[in-house]
Structure formats: C-alpha cells, structure tokens
Design an enzyme around this catalytic site. Structure first.
Site, PDB file in Angstrom:
ATOM      1  N   ARG A  88      25.159  44.189  -1.391  1.00  0.00           N
ATOM      2  CA  ARG A  88      26.272  43.079  -1.985  1.00  0.00           C
ATOM      3  C   ARG A  88      26.391  41.592  -1.434  1.00  0.00           C
ATOM      4  O   ARG A  88      26.490  40.527  -1.919  1.00  0.00           O
ATOM      5  CB  ARG A  88      27.271  43.766  -2.812  1.00  0.00           C
ATOM      6  N   GLU A  91      23.951  39.419  -2.232  1.00  0.00           N
ATOM      7  CA  GLU A  91      22.534  39.409  -3.719  1.00  0.00           C
ATOM      8  C   GLU A  91      24.287  38.067  -2.992  1.00  0.00           C
ATOM      9  O   GLU A  91      23.695  36.934  -4.117  1.00  0.00           O
ATOM     10  CB  GLU A  91      23.271  40.154  -4.278  1.00  0.00           C
ATOM     11  N   SER A 114      29.790  28.229  11.453  1.00  0.00           N
ATOM     12  CA  SER A 114      29.558  28.844  12.987  1.00  0.00           C
ATOM     13  C   SER A 114      30.127  30.603  12.338  1.00  0.00           C
ATOM     14  O   SER A 114      30.716  31.128  11.377  1.00  0.00           O
ATOM     15  CB  SER A 114      30.259  29.096  14.117  1.00  0.00           C
TER      16      SER A 114
END
Lengths: 147, 147, 147, 147, 147, 147, 147, 147, 147, 147
Positions: A88, A91, A114
């Site tokens: 996920r 995604e 960062s």
C-alpha cells in the site's frame, strides 16, 4: 525480505519476554518504530541504546555490538513488495507521488523531504466505523544547493 | 510520469490565476493534496467539486466532465521512480516497511492500512535548524476477513 | 534520455552564440555543471539566475519562466544507462559502492552523503600520459536521526 | 550484496585489531578506499600488498593468496541498490549524468572517463553547519579510437 | 533500436548512390564498421571525416555538423536484444564470458579490454562448407590502477 | 556467476599443477578458450578430450564423466553483467550491434553469424603504448531459410 | 508489437483482395507462415518473391523494395508476451524446455536446433472433439564446434 | 533451472540402468518427451504410469508417490532463458509469434492453441547436409467463449 | 493501458447515447463484461454481434468490421499494473495463487482452469455495511494430456 | 514459490491423515480455500482456529502458535508466475482488467474491490462437455475517500 538471524533472535526474545514494541518504547525511551527498525537491522543503535534494548529483552549481551554496526539497509525481496500491507505504501507513492511533489514544491521550493533526518510514528485512531492507522512522517526539507 | 493534457491545462490555468493549491483549498473546501490529485487525474471529483475547482481557476467549463471520470491511476514512468523527492517514499518503504508492518500488526492484528479510505496531509513545520515536511497519512485499518 | 524541447532550444542557442559551458560559468557566475543541469532540466533556477543564463545565450526571454519551475528529475531512459560515459558511474557504484560505504561509515558514523546539499565539479587534469577527468563530489553528511 | 566469507574474515580481523581503514592506509601505504576494495574483493592485490595487509591485520597468512586473485567484480544485489548511502550515487548518475556528459565532451571531446585507470578518494570536510563528504574521482580520459 | 532521422537520411543517400559500406571505406579511408557506426550515431566524426563521408554519399552538407557531435551511445531497445543476429553477441557473452575473463586475466593480469580504445573488423572467410563471418575485436588492455 | 563445484575443483587442480590455460592447450591439443569453457561447464567434451584434460591436471578421474555431459549453458547472474571485463562485451553489442548488423547483411545477405559453429580466440598483441587484447570470433554464416 | 506501417498496408491490401495467407501460398509458391513473416517484417524476400507477393495482392509496386531489406527482427512489446495465443509458446518453453533439451541432447549430442535454417508449418487437424492446431518446427541440428 | 532432487535421482537411475528416454518410451508405453517432463517434474503421472517408470529404471519405489503429485510447473531461472538450445524457442516466439497468430486466426478464428490438451514430439530427420530436429506440437484449438 | 482509438470512439458514443454497459447487455443480449471486453479490443465479435453493438450505440457502421478482427490481447502498460482496482487482482493471485492451486488440483486433478472457454460476471451485492463486488469466474477445467 | 517448512509439515500431516481440504472445511468450520491459505502462510488464524486445524490434522501442537502470526504475504517467485494454473489469473487480469474496471466503476463509482475484506470460493460445476471451475470472489467495495 529474508529476515537476518539476529532479527529472529530479537523477535524470539521479545516474545519470550512478553513485550510489545510499545512496552519497549516505555523501557528504552525511544520510539517503537525506531526500535523495530533496529530489530530489522534498518537502523544502528549507540552502545547505550543497544544495551538498553538488550537488557529490556533479557537477551544475550553479545548481541549488543551487532546492533551498533551500520547495516546495509533496505532490501525487501521483490522490487515491488507483494505483502499487501507494505505494498500500500508503494501504491500511495504511485497514486499520490506527483500531487505530493506539487504541493511540497509549492510550500517549500525545489528540494526534497529528507528520509534520513526523518522520523516516522504510527498511531491508532479509534473510530466507531473502524479504527484508523495514522502514519506521521516528519523529514527535514532539504533545498537543492546551487553552485 | 508524462502528465496528461488536461493536467497541463489545469496547471496553466492555476498559474494564470496566480493561485496556490492552498488557495484552492480555501476556495473549494477540499484539501490541497486531494485537489492536486484531481489535477494529476489520480482522483475523480463529483460534478459539484469539479465545478468549484474549474470556477476557482476560471478555466474552461468543458473540463468539468473529464474531472468526474474514474481515471486509470498510478503510472509513474519507471517502476522505481527516479525523481529524488518521489524516490524518498520508495526508500522509506524499503527501509521502514518491515518495522511498520511489525508495529501495525502488533497494534491492530492481521490486516492493512487502506490506501483508499485514506487521506494524506502535508504540513510545513517551521524549525530554526531547517523547516520540516510533515506528511500525515490516515487510512482505515482493514482486518483480513476469514471465511 | 529523450531531451525535452527546451533543452534542445537552449543547446541550439548556446551553439549559435559560440559559448561553452565554461564561458557561461564566467558570465553567469555559477558552476558550469550546475548550468548544464539547468539546461537538462535537472535543476531549477531563480528568476535572476534564469535571466542571466538566457541573456548570456541571447535566447528567447519567454524561456526564463520555464527554467524556474521544479522539474521531474532523473529519467535516463534505460534503468542501467547504455551510454559508455554515463555507464562508468554505474560501474563505479557497483564496484566501489560497498568500499565507499565502509569508509564513510568509519569516518562519519551511520548516515549518508546528501545528493541534494551537494555540488559536483569537473576538472581537467593535464597529464603527459593522457589527460585525466577529475570529478569532485561534495555533499553534506546527514546522520540518521533517532527518535 | 552478500559479502563473501573472506570479507567477513578480514572485517573481523580488522575489528579485533582495532584498526580503521585509515590506520591500514598508514601501515600499508595504499589508499583506504582501495584497501576497502580489496576487503570486498573488488580489487586484487599483488603478493606484497596482500602480505602487508594481512600482516597489518594480524590475520591468517593463508588468506594472502586469495587476495591476489582477480575477482568477479560488482554485484550489488538489486540492480538499483536499496541502501540509501549507495543509492545516492545512482541518483547522482540519474540527475547529473547528462550534464556531466555534456561538460566532459566539451572539455575533452568524444570519449569517456576510465573507471579502470581510476582512483577514488574520500575526505572529511569539517563544516560548522555539518561536516561534508568529499568524493574525488580521478580517471584517465580515453578518447574513442577511430579506425 | 529506433533509428534516428539522420541515420535514415544517410542510409537513403547511400542507397541512392549505390554504395556499400565497403565502397565508402575505399573512398573515405576509414573502416566500414566505423563508418556504419557513424551512420548509426554511435561514433562521432571530425569535420574532415564527416565531410568526406557526406561528399562520398552526395548528401546534404548540412548533415556534416551533426555527425561531429558526441552522441548518446547504445540504446538497443530491449535490454536483451531480440534481433537474432545481434542476440548472438549476447549469447557469446553469456556462454563465453567467464572463460574469456579467465584467459584474459591469465595472459594480462587484473584489468579489462577497452571498448573505447578499440577497433572492430568484419571479414568474410569463404568456405566451401558455408562462408564464415570473422569478427576481430582489438582493444587496449587497461590494468586496474591501485592507489 | 556462481561457479559450479566441479569448476572449483578443476581450477584448484590447475593451480596445484601450476598450469596455465595456454599450457593445457599445448598438452591437450585444443584451444585454451575452449578448455576454459569446459572448465566453466559451458562446453561438453568427448571422453577422449575429458580424459586428456583430467590427466593433464592430474585430477580425479571420476570427474571425466561429468565433463562429457551437455551442460545448461549461460547464466551470468545479473542479466546485464556487472563485472567490468565481461560488461565491455555487452557495451560492444549495444554500441556496435546495429553497425555490425548492417555490414554483415551487406556482405552476406539476411542471416546470422552462428554462435554454435563458432570459435573464439584471444591473442596478446604487444604494443609499446600498452598491450592489446585481440578477440577473434569466427562463426559460420547461416542464411535464413525460406520455405 | 506495434506493427510497422508497411505491415498495415499489406494487410489492408490482402483484405481488399479478399485473399487468405493460404491463397497467397498457392499464388506465390511459398509457405503461408513464411509469407506472413514477410508481412510482419520478420523475414526478407528476394526481388522475385517480393514482386510475386505484391502482384498477388495488387499492391503498390513501390513496396517491393522494402520487402527485400533485412529487417530488425523480433520485438514483441512486453518481454513476456501478454497475448494469450503467443504466450502459450512461452509457456511451452517454460514447461517443456528442459525435457526438450534432454531428449534433443540424447538423440543428437551437444548442440541446438537452428532457428535460422528452420521452417515452421501450421496445419489444421480436424477432430470431432475439437479441431487441433499442429505446429511443425523443423530446424537443422547444429553441433557445438570444438577448437 | 535448478533441477529438484528427485530429478537428479531419476537421471542417475536412468544413467545407471543405461537407458535412453527412447528406451523408456518402449518400456513404459508413453512418449519420451512426456517421460522427460515427468523426470523434470513438469508433468504428473498416474500411480500406474509412475510405477512403470520407476520399475523400468529399477529405482526406489518410494519415489512413485512423488511423481503423482501435481507439480508447480515452469520456472526456468532467468525470465529469458540463456541456454542456447532453450533460447531458440524464445527467439522463434519473438520472430514468428505474430505470423503464427495471423495464420492461426485465419484458419481457426479467434482463440488459441491449448498448451494443456497438447502433445509435443521430437523426431530426428536424417539429412546428408546435416540432420534436422523436428518438433511437432499438437494442441486443441480453443475458441474464445462469448457470454 | 493506452486505449486504442476505436475504444475512445466507442466510449464516446456510449456516453453520448447515455447508455451503461448494463443497458447494452439488455439491448445486445450479451453480458456487460464481455461487451466491455469488445470495447477495449480484448474480444472479437461476430458481424451480427458487432452490428448490434454499433446500432445500440448509434455509432458509425464503419466500426463494425474492426470489432470482428482478432485483436492482440492484453497489454496493461506496466507488467504489474499500478491502477489500484486492477492491482488487487494481481494481489489476489500473489496471495491466493498457491491455495487455489492446491484446492483445484484436489478437486479436479492435474490441469488448469481455462481462461479461454471462460466467462466472467460482476454482480453488486447490496450490504448495509457496505456494498460488495462479486466477481464470478467460470472456466472449463482442462486436464493435462499425456501422450 | 518456495514453500516454507511449516507448509511442508502441514501438507505431510494432511496426507498422512488422508484428509482433503474439503474434509478440513467440514471439521474446522472454515472454507477450504481459507484453510489452504493458512497452510501456505498467506492468512493467520486465531488460536481457536489454529487449534482446530492442528487437531483435525493430528499434527504437532507446537505448530499452533506459528499459524497465529501475521505472515509476510505473497511472494510467488517470478514476478509473472510460470505455473500454468496460476498464470491464467495473470492473463485474466491482463485481458479483462480494463473491462472489469469499466463495469465496476459504472456500477459502484470510483473505488476498488477490497482484497482484504474478501472471500474466495472454488466450486466444481459438473458439465457433460467437461467439468468447470467456478471461482467466486467477493470483496467489499471501498469508495475513494475525499478530504
């Protein structure tokens, strides 16, 4: 990700001690996610931090030194992870990557967030319609240097 | 990511109108990241939302309908993105993926954080040592169904 | 790498003006490598910098604004570049990656060399046995944050 | 990169002897990065060099011969390395590859920087705003032969 | 490999002129393989060489300048080429790569055969059992530098 | 390439016997590159050839039979090899693949150079400016059959 | 596979002429599969063959010359084809590749079936339980040369 | 392809018994290619078939049961196989895939050749110019269902 | 997936006609998923079916013929699709692939579920806790042929 | 997929007990596909469920705890599976992915079918023309959240 032997030892010690990562956070004084990163050899600890972790676990003190070494980081086995929970995040990057880029540049200018001077917290948000996972990433903005 | 033509039109209209995504948030009443997702065709809007966005931009009303269609989502060109800002999210997944998995399972049991019933906010945290980017992800926990 | 149209325009203007990147460095007051990065849309310029570059080239002032936008960076077409000059940097990473990691960690502790707060210079070292290319990379050391 | 057994032995001997790569540089008379390359089997040593290294470490003399063999070089496990420190060199190649190519060709003509007749040094530049890593690559320019 | 437009123009001019690469070798005074490399933008020519090639072809003199630019080299479209003639060279590398490495190191020590200070000739060896293709590669041996 | 166990045994026997591949060529009556291919299990030998090789090495006669089996050939670990010496052959194919194709078709018509009815020799060409590696490939031309 | 423009023209001409590949086989005197290979630019024709094909199609004679050029062969777009009919040949290679290798080596010794001195026929075998596709491949056995 | 342990046992038994796959075909009453597929765990046998195979080999009867299990099929190690004999089938698919598709659709309509209701035979065709390998694939045509 | 031009025309006609795929199912007498497959050129229609579809849409009759041609099927752009809805089917295969294989073999023996003699239906299951998507796949079991 | 050791133990116990997954469904009270998922470590069980499974198998009670841990899911070895039964699901996604997407969006709006709040059943449909495999997927529709 094939978990290195030391990770297995630490997880076994944690299980034997009946401790959650949240318990370790309370005992060690560092965030549970960071401690889990130390377990998985994605972060290195100072001697003091490693000692506290090993003592909290009641684990073998010979493990302390290993935890202080700088690990080779990353290395989920498939380039695109297949575990649904981890995927996920891939995604989210695919779907929201460009929108995030647009908003960050608008708010901060050219540069990046960062991933080193960086913290990540996970909170549980109780909700009658189903609890929610809250992931808070906090990274220093690094502007591109010009020369 | 090769940006679709409608995205270029929307970005040009936004520039011409001198609006930031934060300004659009104020005018449209939706979060700036979600609006940016609509711009990049990663999210679909209702007719009302699309109308508000187009009106705020002073853009061509014929664009409204396109914004309501369900897009094919994702599609950063290289599988591992090369843009440094976007790559950092890949790196975070590589480095912190397993620790996150461990902590989420401990807090919630077996399941995932939804990337659909999900919101993402970006905040600027001012800091004298350098401002910080705060990304807050909030997704419903979905437990694995057994049957 | 398919070069974007603006890069082609800038390179054509530079050729028409008979200027080298070193000449541009002298006129603009920024390093030639950074200026080349602006040409290839890998770095964004401020309005002042962009104006100086465009004026030095005698190019179309309408190009100034484009140079100030934050580009999607990276994007060499094959994941492992096939151009021999560029490939050598991949080879250096493959061959010297782990030794560099070992020495940097020994000298600095756990962390990385920033590729953002970073400069890169190219010098020609004359040598009777064959001139040498000197590439000097200089990046801020970023220690891993603990939390 | 799965480190070969001899590398593990050398690193263990170095740790037991309490030596840094910089200490080895002083004792052996070769650069610390090159010595680290020998450790990781990315460079082969002469019998004399290997003997000096092994003696400095107080390691098993039977290891000398192995260090003189020509290794199969490279071989970071994922094609695009996931370790953040090593990845930054991939990112530098992605972002600055074309600009470097443009400047090198302008300064030297058609050809490449050798990665074989090549040295690489790492220096620590102290800086109150944060120390800096300086990587100096120095490779012979090789012009393309015509025939 | 999608052939660049200039290659198509050169090939068309060559066809119109009824010349083989061997004919061009005779007229230009350079090897036919190298001239074919110039056609495919894998090698750059000096102004004199480019002029001779264009004049031999009776082609548009405006093409001369393009041939002198340093091209982005390589770029067969699939990473492993599918054209059977070109693939055989990949197969030779797969099958004979390690044996070649062993013999070269034995004859020369640690280092490589340069692909830059390099020539490649193709000869037709007539044979009653079927003519044979002879490919002669000749590259400078480059020993690894130590430092 | 992870070398199979029999290759390690053969290389150890060769080292113990103090023989080079060139010495084996003299003793066995086959080319050194082909013998190295047998060592690396990229070529199969007849019983007579295998016996001569094993006897020249003074190795275990039980190895003879293995050398006569048809091996699964190829198999350099990464699809694009990272060892610099072997990679150069990939680079040659990338850069000179299309020019070779053009010249071979012009000299021979449509077809390929066989990599099976094929020999490969490596010669050392002494040169005051640096010795040169000469690789001579010789493969039967196979015209495409029409039917 | 993005079909080249000439293929589209030939297919359109064939459709306009109401001819099947089997009809073309009868008119041209070559196998229908080979003719289809010429259509898809996977095989080159002689001037006579190309003329017969173009005349049979009633197509533009200017297309004749193109058909005689040696094409860059192969090039199905994804490395593993997604079209189900074509994929089955990949699956056959995956499942039966090693068994075929074992039987061919047993029957013929070390070597390969040529894909160049090669024909491929497709026959329809009528069967009450469902017609069957018969694909007959016939390639010269090429024994590995030793040298 | 890393051959599973049972395959090694079966091949060793076959060698010890001095039998070819053709001999097994005579003894077992199944095609040699199919028997080889059982050896390589690409096909499952009935108890009767497995018993016949094991008895013909004089192998350990405890192996019978394993041969009756449905194996995970396929799995040549690199996605594009590097063994030259097996690769030729990939090349045939690349070069003749589209022509085969065109002819099959013309002869049969929309659908595929089954790779399951499928047989594959290998014949040796003696030829004074060099023996030929004949591979006959025979698969049921499966028309696409509409619904 | 870059949608072919005919798909765009069909989708536009469908939108102009104000029809859903379910409406088309009622008018054409074929399943809505199959009709959508015809739209996306993943299935071919008979002349009668194509005519009904085009008439129902009120679209240009010249499109009928195209719909009857056998398309090159598949071809989602990234090998692993990034669109979240489509990706879930990849995830289901990754997570449940082996369990499905085990149960199908147990119920049916060695073989596969056909994806050709195959139908796929989508139903909406209303549920107060959130509606559910029901996907019913129905494919003929094909047992492996032995020979 | 290299099956983890616990899976091998469970499959062996199931075989020894002479039970099918359907038998386990009857004894445990959960679906056979879900139980197979627990076997392959793609689903975690509660202590009660795990106890029932282990008792039904007559297996070692020490295995109970392992079955309750949240596994790293997915992980078919090649990214595109080569086993024909599992591959068909990849093919279905390639061919029907976009049509499914179109129909689901039309029926439900923008969102996805959950693969977590999800069940999968396999039924055998007897058919005189050949039995059919019926796979019923049932997942909650998750609408995209807007914010």
């Amino acid at each position: 990700m094939t978990v290195p032997p030391i990770t297995e030892k630490l997880l076994a010690a944690k299980k034997a001690a009946g401790l959650s990562f949240a318990d370790l956070e309370a005992k060690v004084g560092c965030d549970e996610v960071w401690i889990a990163s130390v377990f998985y050899r994605q972060a290195s600890a100072s001697v003091e931090e490693a000692t506290k972790i090993i003592e909290a676990l009641g684990a073998d003190p010979s493990l302390i030194e290993v935890l202080t070494e700088c690990p080779v980081k990353g290395g989920l086995d498939p380039v695109i992870p297949t575990d649904p929970l981890i995927y996920r995040f891939y995604e989210i990057m695919q779907v929201y990557g460009m929108p995030i880029k647009a908003v960050v540049h608008e708010k901060f200018g050219d540069g990046i967030m960062s991933a080193i001077d960086f913290t990540l917290d996970i909170e549980k948000e109780e909700d009658p319609k189903g609890d929610r996972v809250k992931v808070i990433m906090n990274g220093k903005f690094l502007p591109y240097k010009k020369w």
